[in-house]
Design a protein around this motif. Sequence first.
Motif, PDB file in Angstrom:
ATOM      1  N   ASP A 232       3.567  -5.560  10.598  1.00 45.10           N
ATOM      2  CA  ASP A 232       3.434  -4.124  10.328  1.00 45.10           C
ATOM      3  C   ASP A 232       3.041  -3.897   8.873  1.00 45.10           C
ATOM      4  OD1 ASP A 232       5.523  -3.316   8.479  1.00 45.10           O
ATOM      5  OD2 ASP A 232       6.980  -3.488  10.083  1.00 45.10           O
ATOM      6  N   ILE A 233       2.473  -2.724   8.639  1.00 43.34           N
ATOM      7  CA  ILE A 233       2.183  -2.249   7.284  1.00 43.34           C
ATOM      8  C   ILE A 233       2.862  -0.892   7.148  1.00 43.34           C
ATOM      9  CG2 ILE A 233       0.385  -1.455   5.695  1.00 43.34           C
ATOM     10  CD1 ILE A 233      -1.489  -3.520   6.892  1.00 43.34           C
ATOM     11  N   ILE A 247      -4.018   1.826  -4.101  1.00 43.16           N
ATOM     12  CA  ILE A 247      -3.281   1.768  -2.841  1.00 43.16           C
ATOM     13  C   ILE A 247      -2.066   0.858  -2.989  1.00 43.16           C
ATOM     14  CG2 ILE A 247      -3.361   1.182  -0.390  1.00 43.16           C
ATOM     15  CD1 ILE A 247      -6.333   1.720  -0.414  1.00 43.16           C
ATOM     16  N   ASP A 248      -0.877   1.420  -2.739  1.00 40.37           N
ATOM     17  CA  ASP A 248       0.378   0.650  -2.672  1.00 40.37           C
ATOM     18  C   ASP A 248       0.788   0.544  -1.212  1.00 40.37           C
ATOM     19  OD1 ASP A 248       0.960   0.239  -5.445  1.00 40.37           O
ATOM     20  OD2 ASP A 248       1.412   2.370  -5.587  1.00 40.37           O
ATOM     21  N   ALA A 249       1.298  -0.606  -0.787  1.00 39.70           N
ATOM     22  CA  ALA A 249       1.770  -0.749   0.594  1.00 39.70           C
ATOM     23  C   ALA A 249       2.639  -1.998   0.723  1.00 39.70           C
ATOM     24  CB  ALA A 249       0.597  -0.836   1.561  1.00 39.70           C
ATOM     25  N   HIS A 250       3.441  -2.026   1.791  1.00 32.54           N
ATOM     26  CA  HIS A 250       4.230  -3.206   2.140  1.00 32.54           C
ATOM     27  C   HIS A 250       3.651  -3.787   3.427  1.00 32.54           C
ATOM     28  CE1 HIS A 250       8.133  -2.385  -0.270  1.00 32.54           C
ATOM     29  NE2 HIS A 250       7.131  -1.722  -0.805  1.00 32.54           N
ATOM     30  N   ILE A 251       3.493  -5.094   3.485  1.00 27.01           N
ATOM     31  CA  ILE A 251       3.023  -5.753   4.697  1.00 27.01           C
ATOM     32  C   ILE A 251       4.097  -6.738   5.166  1.00 27.01           C
ATOM     33  CG2 ILE A 251       1.738  -7.447   3.293  1.00 27.01           C
ATOM     34  CD1 ILE A 251      -0.193  -7.714   5.698  1.00 27.01           C
ATOM     35  N   THR A 252       4.454  -6.640   6.437  1.00 26.53           N
ATOM     36  CA  THR A 252       5.466  -7.529   7.016  1.00 26.53           C
ATOM     37  C   THR A 252       4.772  -8.721   7.672  1.00 26.53           C
ATOM     38  OG1 THR A 252       6.930  -5.658   7.442  1.00 26.53           O
ATOM     39  CG2 THR A 252       7.398  -7.701   8.621  1.00 26.53           C
ATOM     40  N   LEU A 253       5.173  -9.925   7.261  1.00 30.96           N
ATOM     41  CA  LEU A 253       4.595 -11.162   7.771  1.00 30.96           C
ATOM     42  C   LEU A 253       5.714 -12.073   8.291  1.00 30.96           C
ATOM     43  CD1 LEU A 253       2.175 -11.768   4.764  1.00 30.96           C
ATOM     44  CD2 LEU A 253       1.491 -11.037   7.056  1.00 30.96           C
ATOM     45  N   MET A 287       4.770  -8.155  -0.133  1.00 33.20           N
ATOM     46  CA  MET A 287       4.987  -8.915   1.102  1.00 33.20           C
ATOM     47  C   MET A 287       6.448  -8.852   1.526  1.00 33.20           C
ATOM     48  SD  MET A 287       2.590 -12.294   0.579  1.00 33.20           S
ATOM     49  CE  MET A 287       3.211 -12.674  -1.059  1.00 33.20           C
ATOM     50  N   ASP A 288       6.702  -8.439   2.774  1.00 34.43           N
ATOM     51  CA  ASP A 288       8.047  -8.435   3.359  1.00 34.43           C
ATOM     52  C   ASP A 288       8.137  -9.522   4.419  1.00 34.43           C
ATOM     53  OD1 ASP A 288       8.874  -6.323   1.841  1.00 34.43           O
ATOM     54  OD2 ASP A 288       8.503  -4.800   3.378  1.00 34.43           O
ATOM     55  N   ASP A 289       9.293 -10.174   4.517  1.00 35.72           N
ATOM     56  CA  ASP A 289       9.502 -11.117   5.618  1.00 35.72           C
ATOM     57  C   ASP A 289      10.022 -10.356   6.837  1.00 35.72           C
ATOM     58  OD1 ASP A 289      11.863 -10.577   4.141  1.00 35.72           O
ATOM     59  OD2 ASP A 289      12.877 -12.176   5.228  1.00 35.72           O
ATOM     60  N   CYS A 290       9.682 -10.827   8.018  1.00 35.90           N
ATOM     61  CA  CYS A 290      10.095 -10.132   9.240  1.00 35.90           C
ATOM     62  C   CYS A 290      11.602 -10.326   9.483  1.00 35.90           C
ATOM     63  CB  CYS A 290       9.297 -10.622  10.440  1.00 35.90           C
ATOM     64  SG  CYS A 290       9.581 -12.363  10.853  1.00 35.90           S
ATOM     65  N   LYS A 291      12.209  -9.312  10.120  1.00 36.26           N
ATOM     66  CA  LYS A 291      13.623  -9.345  10.491  1.00 36.26           C
ATOM     67  C   LYS A 291      13.727  -9.310  12.017  1.00 36.26           C
ATOM     68  CE  LYS A 291      14.723  -8.813   6.085  1.00 36.26           C
ATOM     69  NZ  LYS A 291      15.298  -9.903   5.274  1.00 36.26           N
ATOM     70  N   THR A 292      14.945  -9.381  12.506  1.00 37.02           N
ATOM     71  CA  THR A 292      15.160  -9.322  13.960  1.00 37.02           C
ATOM     72  C   THR A 292      14.625  -8.027  14.548  1.00 37.02           C
ATOM     73  OG1 THR A 292      17.145 -10.681  13.708  1.00 37.02           O
ATOM     74  CG2 THR A 292      16.897  -9.481  15.772  1.00 37.02           C
ATOM     75  N   THR A 317      -0.513   4.799  12.484  1.00 38.94           N
ATOM     76  CA  THR A 317      -0.998   6.165  12.303  1.00 38.94           C
ATOM     77  C   THR A 317      -0.685   6.608  10.872  1.00 38.94           C
ATOM     78  OG1 THR A 317       1.097   7.212  12.946  1.00 38.94           O
ATOM     79  CG2 THR A 317      -0.457   6.650  14.728  1.00 38.94           C
ATOM     80  N   PRO A 318      -1.338   7.684  10.402  1.00 39.68           N
ATOM     81  CA  PRO A 318      -1.016   8.197   9.062  1.00 39.68           C
ATOM     82  C   PRO A 318       0.463   8.579   8.920  1.00 39.68           C
ATOM     83  CG  PRO A 318      -3.094   9.117   9.807  1.00 39.68           C
ATOM     84  CD  PRO A 318      -2.505   8.382  10.980  1.00 39.68           C
ATOM     85  N   GLU A 319       1.094   8.935  10.046  1.00 38.76           N
ATOM     86  CA  GLU A 319       2.500   9.353   9.995  1.00 38.76           C
ATOM     87  C   GLU A 319       3.440   8.160   9.820  1.00 38.76           C
ATOM     88  OE1 GLU A 319       0.019  12.352  11.287  1.00 38.76           O
ATOM     89  OE2 GLU A 319       0.336  10.461  12.382  1.00 38.76           O
ATOM     90  N   ASN A 320       3.211   7.075  10.591  1.00 39.12           N
ATOM     91  CA  ASN A 320       4.176   5.970  10.510  1.00 39.12           C
ATOM     92  C   ASN A 320       3.841   4.921   9.453  1.00 39.12           C
ATOM     93  OD1 ASN A 320       2.247   4.173  11.658  1.00 39.12           O
ATOM     94  ND2 ASN A 320       2.967   4.564  13.733  1.00 39.12           N
ATOM     95  N   ILE A 321       2.601   4.882   8.992  1.00 36.70           N
ATOM     96  CA  ILE A 321       2.255   3.855   8.003  1.00 36.70           C
ATOM     97  C   ILE A 321       2.740   4.243   6.601  1.00 36.70           C
ATOM     98  CG2 ILE A 321       0.000   4.600   7.094  1.00 36.70           C
ATOM     99  CD1 ILE A 321      -0.992   1.714   7.814  1.00 36.70           C
ATOM    100  N   THR A 322       3.088   5.518   6.436  1.00 35.47           N
ATOM    101  CA  THR A 322       3.581   5.975   5.131  1.00 35.47           C
ATOM    102  C   THR A 322       5.115   5.970   5.050  1.00 35.47           C
ATOM    103  OG1 THR A 322       3.405   8.263   5.941  1.00 35.47           O
ATOM    104  CG2 THR A 322       1.567   7.406   4.635  1.00 35.47           C
ATOM    105  N   ARG A 323       5.783   5.671   6.159  1.00 35.02           N
ATOM    106  CA  ARG A 323       7.251   5.610   6.142  1.00 35.02           C
ATOM    107  C   ARG A 323       7.732   4.396   5.366  1.00 35.02           C
ATOM    108  NH1 ARG A 323       7.955   6.785  12.591  1.00 35.02           N
ATOM    109  NH2 ARG A 323       7.236   8.958  12.564  1.00 35.02           N
ATOM    110  N   GLU A 324       8.922   4.527   4.769  1.00 42.54           N
ATOM    111  CA  GLU A 324       9.446   3.459   3.933  1.00 42.54           C
ATOM    112  C   GLU A 324       9.931   2.242   4.743  1.00 42.54           C
ATOM    113  OE1 GLU A 324      12.406   4.831   1.256  1.00 42.54           O
ATOM    114  OE2 GLU A 324      11.138   6.375   0.342  1.00 42.54           O
ATOM    115  N   ASP A 325      10.415   2.461   5.956  1.00 42.54           N
ATOM    116  CA  ASP A 325      11.037   1.384   6.734  1.00 42.54           C
ATOM    117  C   ASP A 325      10.016   0.608   7.553  1.00 42.54           C
ATOM    118  OD1 ASP A 325      13.507   2.226   5.766  1.00 42.54           O
ATOM    119  OD2 ASP A 325      13.719   3.684   7.394  1.00 42.54           O
ATOM    120  N   LYS A 326      10.390  -0.620   7.903  1.00 44.29           N
ATOM    121  CA  LYS A 326       9.572  -1.442   8.794  1.00 44.29           C
ATOM    122  C   LYS A 326       9.476  -0.803  10.165  1.00 44.29           C
ATOM    123  CE  LYS A 326      10.647  -6.020   6.801  1.00 44.29           C
ATOM    124  NZ  LYS A 326      11.441  -5.592   5.626  1.00 44.29           N
TER     125      LYS A 326
END
Length: 329
Positions: A232-233, A247-253, A287-292, A317-326
């Motif tokens: 996710d991003i 552009i700032d963002a978090h990517i979960t890998l 970069m974020d590591d994936c969780k359960t 979507t523009p709505e969920n990609i800007t949320r702070e949580d994974k």
Amino acid sequence: MDKNLNKDKIGFQKLIAAFGVILFIGKIVAWKLTNSDAVFSDAMESIVNVISAFMGLYSLYLAAKPKDEDHPYGHGKVEFVTAGIEGALIAIAGIMIIYEGANSLIVGKTLSKLDTGIWIIAATAVINYLLGYISIKKGERENSVVLISSGKHLQSDTITTLGVVISLIIVYFTKIYWLDSVVALIFGFYIIFIGYKIVRKSLSGIMDEQDPDILKNIVEILENNRKTEWIDIHNMKIQQFGSSLHIDAHITLPWYYSLRDAHKEMENVIKLLAKHTKRSVEFNFHMDDCKTISCPVCQIKECPVREREFVKRVEWTPENITREDKHTV
């Protein structure tokens, strides 16, 4: 940013400034010949055109300067500042026009040489429209707030100028001279509205207000080209610095990726956006590591450490990609 591109924008803004001075002189001549309030309203807006053109020229010069110790993000924000001042000046010109028109309605005014004035003002309208059209198109191609703002201002000036021409023709044939002042009042209020819109847009840039169109375009690029490894991003933020984006963002890998593999996937995302975005972009990805909680939305079929079943693919979507949580279900 490309130096030749900046040089080209500055050169075009110089052309706008030079024409602004010439057209202003022409309108002053027409006003002196006709003594028309409507022509006065057009001349007042041209004063703003001249001031705004030189302010825009200065802002483009500043925006072209490279980053320095005091301005780590560059000088692009100055474009929003000058656009805001331009909008304020337009609004002030509108107030002056309303005052003059109202005064003429009360006191009365004699008009003269309307035929000559009509030809002069009509010529300035044609030149203004062409310059405005070219400026807007050039600004859109090069993502310059200053050129777009200048172009819209010139085109709004064209609309008011055409209205002045029409009103002069009507007054010339009907001899109803008070119509001239009424037209000036109408365009005074219109000019104030245009000034407000320019100020509003510049303030949104200064305050880093999210541009929904830019965000939507970025999300579509990511959604249409996403890889299963990009779980996710989220927490995306986009700032504008003149024609540039940050552009700032978090990517979960996957958490089991080596640092080298994780960094490679992050670079793939950055290269994808850079390739499909016409503007100059600076990226800051975390970069974020994936969780359960990521398992239900993770599309990696052969995941060696999966703890929960896959449930569904989450569309970005523009709505969920800007949320702070994974992302999760």
